[in-house]
Design a protein around this motif. Sequence first.
Motif, mmCIF file in Angstrom:
data_model
loop_
_atom_site.group_PDB
_atom_site.id
_atom_site.type_symbol
_atom_site.label_atom_id
_atom_site.label_comp_id
_atom_site.label_asym_id
_atom_site.label_seq_id
_atom_site.Cartn_x
_atom_site.Cartn_y
_atom_site.Cartn_z
ATOM 1 N N MET A 88 -9.044 -21.012 -16.823
ATOM 2 C CA MET A 88 -8.234 -22.187 -16.529
ATOM 3 C C MET A 88 -8.751 -22.856 -15.257
ATOM 4 S SD MET A 88 -4.119 -22.408 -15.757
ATOM 5 C CE MET A 88 -3.709 -22.017 -17.466
ATOM 6 N N ALA A 89 -8.773 -24.190 -15.227
ATOM 7 C CA ALA A 89 -9.207 -24.908 -14.046
ATOM 8 C C ALA A 89 -8.224 -24.669 -12.903
ATOM 9 C CB ALA A 89 -9.299 -26.400 -14.353
ATOM 10 N N SER A 90 -8.778 -24.570 -11.698
ATOM 11 C CA SER A 90 -7.931 -24.309 -10.544
ATOM 12 C C SER A 90 -7.091 -25.522 -10.186
ATOM 13 C CB SER A 90 -8.796 -23.914 -9.348
ATOM 14 O OG SER A 90 -8.014 -23.810 -8.180
ATOM 15 N N THR A 91 -5.859 -25.284 -9.807
ATOM 16 C CA THR A 91 -5.002 -26.363 -9.334
ATOM 17 C C THR A 91 -5.330 -26.694 -7.879
ATOM 18 O OG1 THR A 91 -3.298 -24.866 -8.492
ATOM 19 C CG2 THR A 91 -3.120 -25.559 -10.797
ATOM 20 N N GLY A 92 -6.071 -25.796 -7.229
ATOM 21 C CA GLY A 92 -6.389 -25.993 -5.830
ATOM 22 C C GLY A 92 -5.284 -25.563 -4.888
ATOM 23 N N LYS A 93 -4.143 -25.132 -5.431
ATOM 24 C CA LYS A 93 -3.024 -24.732 -4.584
ATOM 25 C C LYS A 93 -3.119 -23.252 -4.225
ATOM 26 C CE LYS A 93 -1.326 -28.833 -4.839
ATOM 27 N NZ LYS A 93 -1.709 -29.754 -3.737
ATOM 28 N N THR A 94 -2.689 -22.957 -3.014
ATOM 29 C CA THR A 94 -2.648 -21.580 -2.539
ATOM 30 C C THR A 94 -1.240 -21.267 -2.068
ATOM 31 O OG1 THR A 94 -4.962 -21.683 -1.828
ATOM 32 C CG2 THR A 94 -3.610 -19.922 -0.889
ATOM 33 N N TYR A 95 -0.716 -20.128 -2.502
ATOM 34 C CA TYR A 95 0.605 -19.671 -2.096
ATOM 35 C C TYR A 95 0.403 -18.459 -1.194
ATOM 36 C CZ TYR A 95 1.857 -22.873 -5.765
ATOM 37 O OH TYR A 95 1.966 -24.012 -6.527
ATOM 38 N N ILE A 96 0.914 -18.560 0.025
ATOM 39 C CA ILE A 96 0.646 -17.556 1.051
ATOM 40 C C ILE A 96 1.941 -16.907 1.509
ATOM 41 C CG2 ILE A 96 -0.371 -17.123 3.327
ATOM 42 C CD1 ILE A 96 -1.836 -19.841 2.969
ATOM 43 N N VAL A 97 1.954 -15.588 1.532
ATOM 44 C CA VAL A 97 3.049 -14.863 2.158
ATOM 45 C C VAL A 97 2.494 -14.200 3.411
ATOM 46 C CG1 VAL A 97 4.673 -12.937 1.994
ATOM 47 C CG2 VAL A 97 4.351 -14.470 0.036
ATOM 48 N N GLU A 98 3.008 -14.625 4.570
ATOM 49 C CA GLU A 98 2.656 -13.977 5.830
ATOM 50 C C GLU A 98 3.488 -12.704 5.890
ATOM 51 O OE1 GLU A 98 0.958 -14.925 10.030
ATOM 52 O OE2 GLU A 98 0.357 -15.325 7.983
ATOM 53 N N HIS A 99 2.865 -11.592 5.562
ATOM 54 C CA HIS A 99 3.600 -10.335 5.390
ATOM 55 C C HIS A 99 4.014 -9.788 6.748
ATOM 56 C CE1 HIS A 99 4.870 -6.876 3.029
ATOM 57 N NE2 HIS A 99 4.382 -6.113 3.999
ATOM 58 N N LEU A 100 5.317 -9.692 6.991
ATOM 59 C CA LEU A 100 5.822 -9.364 8.317
ATOM 60 C C LEU A 100 6.312 -7.927 8.457
ATOM 61 C CD1 LEU A 100 7.759 -12.687 8.981
ATOM 62 C CD2 LEU A 100 5.457 -12.061 9.696
ATOM 63 N N ASP A 101 5.972 -7.078 7.499
ATOM 64 C CA ASP A 101 6.359 -5.679 7.570
ATOM 65 C C ASP A 101 5.102 -4.805 7.596
ATOM 66 O OD1 ASP A 101 9.200 -5.926 7.473
ATOM 67 O OD2 ASP A 101 9.017 -6.463 5.363
ATOM 68 N N PRO A 102 5.167 -3.640 8.238
ATOM 69 C CA PRO A 102 3.980 -2.785 8.328
ATOM 70 C C PRO A 102 3.611 -2.135 7.002
ATOM 71 C CG PRO A 102 5.872 -1.711 9.335
ATOM 72 C CD PRO A 102 6.285 -3.119 9.038
ATOM 73 N N GLU A 103 4.569 -2.042 6.081
ATOM 74 C CA GLU A 103 4.306 -1.417 4.792
ATOM 75 C C GLU A 103 4.759 -2.351 3.671
ATOM 76 O OE1 GLU A 103 6.347 2.286 4.902
ATOM 77 O OE2 GLU A 103 4.983 3.187 6.371
ATOM 78 N N LEU A 104 4.552 -1.906 2.451
ATOM 79 C CA LEU A 104 4.944 -2.683 1.282
ATOM 80 C C LEU A 104 5.933 -1.865 0.461
ATOM 81 C CD1 LEU A 104 4.513 -5.252 -0.377
ATOM 82 C CD2 LEU A 104 2.634 -4.103 -1.547
ATOM 83 N N GLY A 105 7.179 -2.323 0.412
ATOM 84 C CA GLY A 105 8.191 -1.631 -0.353
ATOM 85 C C GLY A 105 8.020 -1.841 -1.846
ATOM 86 N N THR A 106 8.687 -1.020 -2.632
ATOM 87 C CA THR A 106 8.562 -1.086 -4.090
ATOM 88 C C THR A 106 8.941 -2.452 -4.630
ATOM 89 O OG1 THR A 106 9.055 1.278 -4.270
ATOM 90 C CG2 THR A 106 9.326 -0.056 -6.264
ATOM 91 N N TRP A 107 10.055 -2.998 -4.159
ATOM 92 C CA TRP A 107 10.502 -4.286 -4.698
ATOM 93 C C TRP A 107 9.574 -5.416 -4.286
ATOM 94 C CZ3 TRP A 107 13.494 -4.448 -8.673
ATOM 95 C CH2 TRP A 107 14.376 -3.396 -8.910
ATOM 96 N N SER A 108 9.074 -5.374 -3.034
ATOM 97 C CA SER A 108 8.128 -6.400 -2.600
ATOM 98 C C SER A 108 6.850 -6.337 -3.429
ATOM 99 C CB SER A 108 7.797 -6.239 -1.118
ATOM 100 O OG SER A 108 8.910 -6.554 -0.317
#
Length: 204
Positions: free
Chosen positions: A1-21
Motif C-alpha cells: 500500500m502507498a504510504s500516507t506519509g503520516k507518522t503516529y508517535i507515542v512518547e513512552h513515559l514509563d520505564p517498562e511496557l505493561g501488558t495492556w499497553s
Amino acid sequence: MASTGKTYIVEHLDPELGTWSELEYLAVARESQDAGARFCLSSLPQTFQVPEALKNIPAFTAETRSVEELYARDKSRVCLLDPAAASDLAPEDGDKFDAFLFGGILGDDPPRDRTSELRKKGFEGRRLGPVQMTTDTAVRVTRLVVEGKTPLKEVSYLDHPELKFNEHESTQMPFRYVKGDDGKPIMPGVSVTSSNLGHQTHWA
C-alpha cells in the motif's frame, strides 16, 4: 500500500511496557501498517525491551531519541494531541501536520495530564474531545479524522461500554471507544486473564 506519509508517535513515559499497553501498541502498529502509515515509540530507555511481535511489523520503529530530537528541524509539522489545547482536531490538520504525537497520557483513569511534559516543549496542540480514550483509540480517531477526513463530531463512539462475562458478571470500561461496524467497541483483539478484571475474556 502507498504510504500516507503520516507518522503516529507515542512518547513512552514509563520505564517498562505493561501488558495492556503492549496490546494497544500492537493494534496501533497493525492498523498503521494497513493504512500505509508509520508508528513510532520515542524516548525509550536503552534497556527497554521491545516485544518481538512489534519488531515484526514493518510500520513500527523504536527510538531512544525524543520527539524534540526527531523533529528538531521542523517542530511545526508535529501535532500534539492535548486535552488542554484550544481547538479540536479537524480534517484539514491532515494537510498541516505530518506527525501526530501522543504522550502516554491516554488510558489512565483518572487522567494524570502526562501531556504537560510535552506541552512545555512547544508543539501545537489539538483536542480529541472531552472523554478519556485508550491510546489505540486516540490514534484510531486521529487517523479517521486526518486521513479519512471524517469530522471529529461525526466519528461514532461508545462511551464506557459494559463487557459481559456471563449473565451474572460484567465490568464497565472507563473509556471512550470507536464503534465498529458490528456496533461493538473496537478494542485490541486478545484472549487474556487480566488481574484488573479478574476474568478471562476475548474481544476483537
